[in-house]
Enzyme design. Structure first.
Site, PDB file in Angstrom:
ATOM      1  N   PRO A 196     -11.311  -0.539  -1.575  1.00 48.83           N
ATOM      2  CA  PRO A 196     -12.504  -1.341  -1.879  1.00 48.83           C
ATOM      3  C   PRO A 196     -13.758  -0.648  -1.355  1.00 48.83           C
ATOM      4  CG  PRO A 196     -11.390  -2.239   0.034  1.00 48.83           C
ATOM      5  CD  PRO A 196     -10.596  -1.041  -0.401  1.00 48.83           C
TER       6      PRO A 196
ATOM      7  N   HIS B  75      -7.635   0.807   2.268  1.00 47.44           N
ATOM      8  CA  HIS B  75      -7.384  -0.596   2.577  1.00 47.44           C
ATOM      9  C   HIS B  75      -6.173  -0.804   3.488  1.00 47.44           C
ATOM     10  CE1 HIS B  75      -8.008  -4.776   2.121  1.00 47.44           C
ATOM     11  NE2 HIS B  75      -8.262  -4.829   0.840  1.00 47.44           N
TER      12      HIS B  75
ATOM     13  N   SER C  56     -10.677 -12.205  -4.503  1.00 44.14           N
ATOM     14  CA  SER C  56     -10.898 -12.253  -3.063  1.00 44.14           C
ATOM     15  C   SER C  56     -12.315 -12.715  -2.769  1.00 44.14           C
ATOM     16  CB  SER C  56     -10.678 -10.856  -2.476  1.00 44.14           C
ATOM     17  OG  SER C  56     -10.781 -10.894  -1.087  1.00 44.14           O
ATOM     18  N   GLN C  57     -12.428 -13.618  -1.792  1.00 45.81           N
ATOM     19  CA  GLN C  57     -13.763 -14.024  -1.338  1.00 45.81           C
ATOM     20  C   GLN C  57     -14.150 -13.085  -0.190  1.00 45.81           C
ATOM     21  OE1 GLN C  57     -15.986 -18.044  -0.020  1.00 45.81           O
ATOM     22  NE2 GLN C  57     -14.213 -17.617   1.230  1.00 45.81           N
TER      23      GLN C  57
ATOM     24  N   SER D  15      -6.073 -14.860   4.765  1.00 45.91           N
ATOM     25  CA  SER D  15      -5.878 -14.220   6.067  1.00 45.91           C
ATOM     26  C   SER D  15      -4.844 -14.970   6.898  1.00 45.91           C
ATOM     27  CB  SER D  15      -7.206 -14.187   6.816  1.00 45.91           C
ATOM     28  OG  SER D  15      -6.994 -13.754   8.140  1.00 45.91           O
TER      29      SER D  15
ATOM     30  N   TYR E 127       0.787  -1.234   0.000  1.00 41.40           N
ATOM     31  CA  TYR E 127       0.000   0.000   0.000  1.00 41.40           C
ATOM     32  C   TYR E 127       0.821   1.288   0.000  1.00 41.40           C
ATOM     33  CZ  TYR E 127      -3.853  -3.149   0.921  1.00 41.40           C
ATOM     34  OH  TYR E 127      -4.766  -4.157   0.809  1.00 41.40           O
TER      35      TYR E 127
END
Length: 632
Positions: A102, A328, A543-544, A444, A89
């Site tokens: 997002p 994010h 991404s879920q 994660s 980032y």
């Protein structure tokens, strides 16, 4: 149990978590070769293999760096955290909207009028204050892992950054500042954006928080103040939508004046930003609502009615288009989901407490933030607006609800829904391009102290073999195809387990690279190799983000020739948010969605045919009936 004791228990829980491991060097290098072999040309791979073997040789550079990384692990809470945050980032110079931030899109609200929209906003703000109180008291229940290796407690640190973070733009790298509890004695305030103007809404008066009706009346005053054209300032929020270096330069110009410094200080210390948006004039389709959350439609619509550096920006459109867009860098999607679900339940839950008007306090008017402009700054505002417009016109978004089946059907096949959907995304890409590419799926690592994410590399050799079998006309039997599907899902599931237990390769390789820089070594050849560059150019970024309340998450691609693919699996349907850029002729969100739909139906039909074949007593086809090794 009193809250304080509960809070202490929570913090002990976080400290009790293990540190992120440093994987064995040989394991990472072997996995790296396995992940890249089928994605690069044979000649290139031979070169890469030789470079990797040299790097990992006994007494070689790799061993030196690995040893330093192990020493760093001993000395820090989380050896990869700072490296990862900067790489992912803070060092990124692209604009935050679309490229990085997002959005969560709330269900369309049926507001009867402007007052109704403000009542919703007031209730939302009350919900934010109640959720923030839970965070401040460390009273949030600990999250436990779901899906693979369910039941492990997870690190809660990300929640504590939801309302206390601010991302300052820098010329070369941004700074993420987190205001820790108790430092600020100033009463809490929220910034309300309305008609591109910014207002300070104090949420505490005489040591008592405002109730819902008081907040509503303050928002109503803000609406009226924003309509006063004589006092209107230029749209300064648009500067925050620009590239990070451009915004850093503009901010330097702004801070030369004390009036601007005061306004910036108030924005930078707020709890969150609430954007009261004008009607955007578009059909409120899922796709259009996603676009409005991601970029606000540019300066002609609500694109300047934002302040992108603040971690949480809640959008309440007068036309019922609502949601939240977040920076994010302080936290992952799951934290955004948990907060958003709490707020939606709060808003739709208990009826509004109607307060007698006689008990409402006479509160001072909210304050409009003032700005000093000059011709130079005016030019910067124009340029930022132009660049945002190009970004708005470039984003090709397709929000698609696949309704033929959802998680339940996949679980009946004894397959992990996430692995299944990842394989389907790879098949869709293969149908479009005839090859697979380096893919990012966030995993994660909150099982560890201060854990954020690592990468699941979903473009496996097994998935490539499956995609080839599905696309080849009648060249493969169903039993061969289902075997390849199972192998692909097993490979995906195994990589997922490795990633969530701290054994993936991306963070490890980044750590080795960063250590070499710190030691002022010549950049190791493995990191100068073409394969390393292409393996970190994520043409498919996935991404879920599952939700239990009706809402969905969306984001843009991370590279100019790539796709963003966010998905939300529900019991009987799956929501996909596919994004790409119009300026790139190789990509098309509609074409990708069509291939995805086709592939999902083909996989379903294959599973159904195999199940039918397996139940026929005459046909003892082994391939069709073997149980799958991967659990959900």
């Amino acid at each position: 149990m009193p809250i304080l004791e509960k809070a202490a228990a929570k913090d002990q829980c976080s400290q009790a978590l293990p540190k992120v491991p440093v994987p064995p060097l040989k394991q990472t290098l072997d996995t790296y070769l396995r992940c890249t072999q089928h994605l690069v040309k044979e000649e290139q791979f031979k070169k890469t293999k030789a470079i990797v073997e040299k790097f990992g040789a006994p007494g070689g550079v790799g061993e030196v760096l690995q040893q330093k990384l192990l020493e760093r692990r001993d000395k820090t809470t989380n050896w990869v955290y700072d490296y990862w945050l900067e790489d992912m980032y803070l060092n990124n110079r692209l604009a935050l909207p679309v490229n990085s931030s997002p959005a969560m899109v709330f269900p369309k609200q049926a507001f009867r009028d402007q007052k109704d929209a403000l009542r919703f906003a007031a209730r939302l703000i009350r919900g934010v204050l109640e959720y923030k109180a839970l965070i401040d008291e460390r009273a949030l229940p600990v999250d436990f892992a779901r899906g693979q290796l369910a039941g492990t407690p997870l690190c809660m640190e990300q929640y504590y950054r939801l309302f206390s973070s601010y991302r300052y733009p820098g010329l070369k790298t941004d700074i993420l500042k987190v205001q820790m509890d108790g430092i600020s004695s100033a009463p809490e305030h929220i910034i309300v954006a309305c008609k591109n103007q910014f207002f300070v809404l104090d949420v505490v008066a005489n040591s008592k928080q405002l109730n819902e009706m008081e907040i509503f009346h303050q928002l109503d005053k803000i609406m009226k103040m924003s309509e006063n054209t004589k006092e209107r300032h230029p749209p300064f929020g648009i500067l925050t939508s620009d590239g990070r270096t451009e915004w850093a330069q503009a901010r330097e110009a702004l801070t030369k004046d004390s009036i601007n410094r005061d306004s910036l200080a108030l924005i930078e210390s707020c709890v969150c930003v609430v954007c009261l948006d004008e009607p955007c004039g578009l059909q409120p389709s899922d796709t259009n609502r996603a676009l409005m959350m991601l970029h606000g439609g540019g300066r002609e619509k609500n694109g300047a009615n934002r302040w992108y550096d603040k971690s949480m920006q809640f959008v309440v459109g007068m036309d019922g288009i609502c949601g939240v867009v977040c920076d994010h860098s302080p936290f992952e999607g799951i934290v955004l989901v948990q907060c958003s679900e709490y707020l939606m339940k709060y808003i739709t839950g208990s009826p509004s407490k109607t307060v007698r008007s006689s008990s409402l306090r006479d509160l001072p008017h909210p304050r409009r933030l003032l700005w000093k402009c000059n011709p130079h700054i005016q030019g910067l505002l124009e340029a930022s607006g132009d660049r945002l417009l190009r970004l708005v016109n470039n984003l090709d978004m397709d929000v698609y609800k696949f309704t033929h089946y959802g998680k339940e059907f996949i679980k009946k096949q004894k397959m992990s829904p996430d692995a299944f959907i990842q394989v389907a995304l790879q098949l869709a890409f293969y149908k479009c391009r005839g090859r697979l590419v380096s893919t990012y799926e966030s995993a994660s690592i909150r099982r560890f102290q201060e854990g954020r994410v690592d990468n699941i590399r979903s473009a496996t050799a097994e998935t490539l073999a499956f995609a080839k079998s599905m696309v080849a006309e009648n060249a493969f039997s169903d039993s061969e195809k289902i075997k390849r599907l199972r192998d692909a899902i097993t490979a995906q599931t195994n990589y997922t387990i490795a990633a969530i237990t701290g054994m993936a390769i991306d963070n490890h390789l980044l750590g080795l690279l960063r250590i070499s820089k710190e030691l002022k070594m010549e950049k190791p050849e493995i990191f100068c190799d073409e394969t390393y560059a292409s393996s970190n150019h994520f043409i498919l970024s996935t991404s879920q983000v599952p939700t239990t309340v009706e809402m969905f998450c969306c984001y843009g691609p991370v590279v100019p020739n790539g796709y963003g693919a966010c998905y939300n699996p529900q019991s009987d349907h799956i929501i996909f948010c596919v994004s790409s850029f119009w300026e790139n002729t190789e990509t098309s969100s509609a074409v990708f969605v069509k291939a995805l739909n086709e592939g999902l139906l083909e996989i379903r039909d294959l599973c159904n045919r195999s199940s039918a074949a397996a139940t026929k007593p005459a046909d003892s086809s082994q391939g069709a009936s073997q149980p799958l090794r991967s659990g959900n």
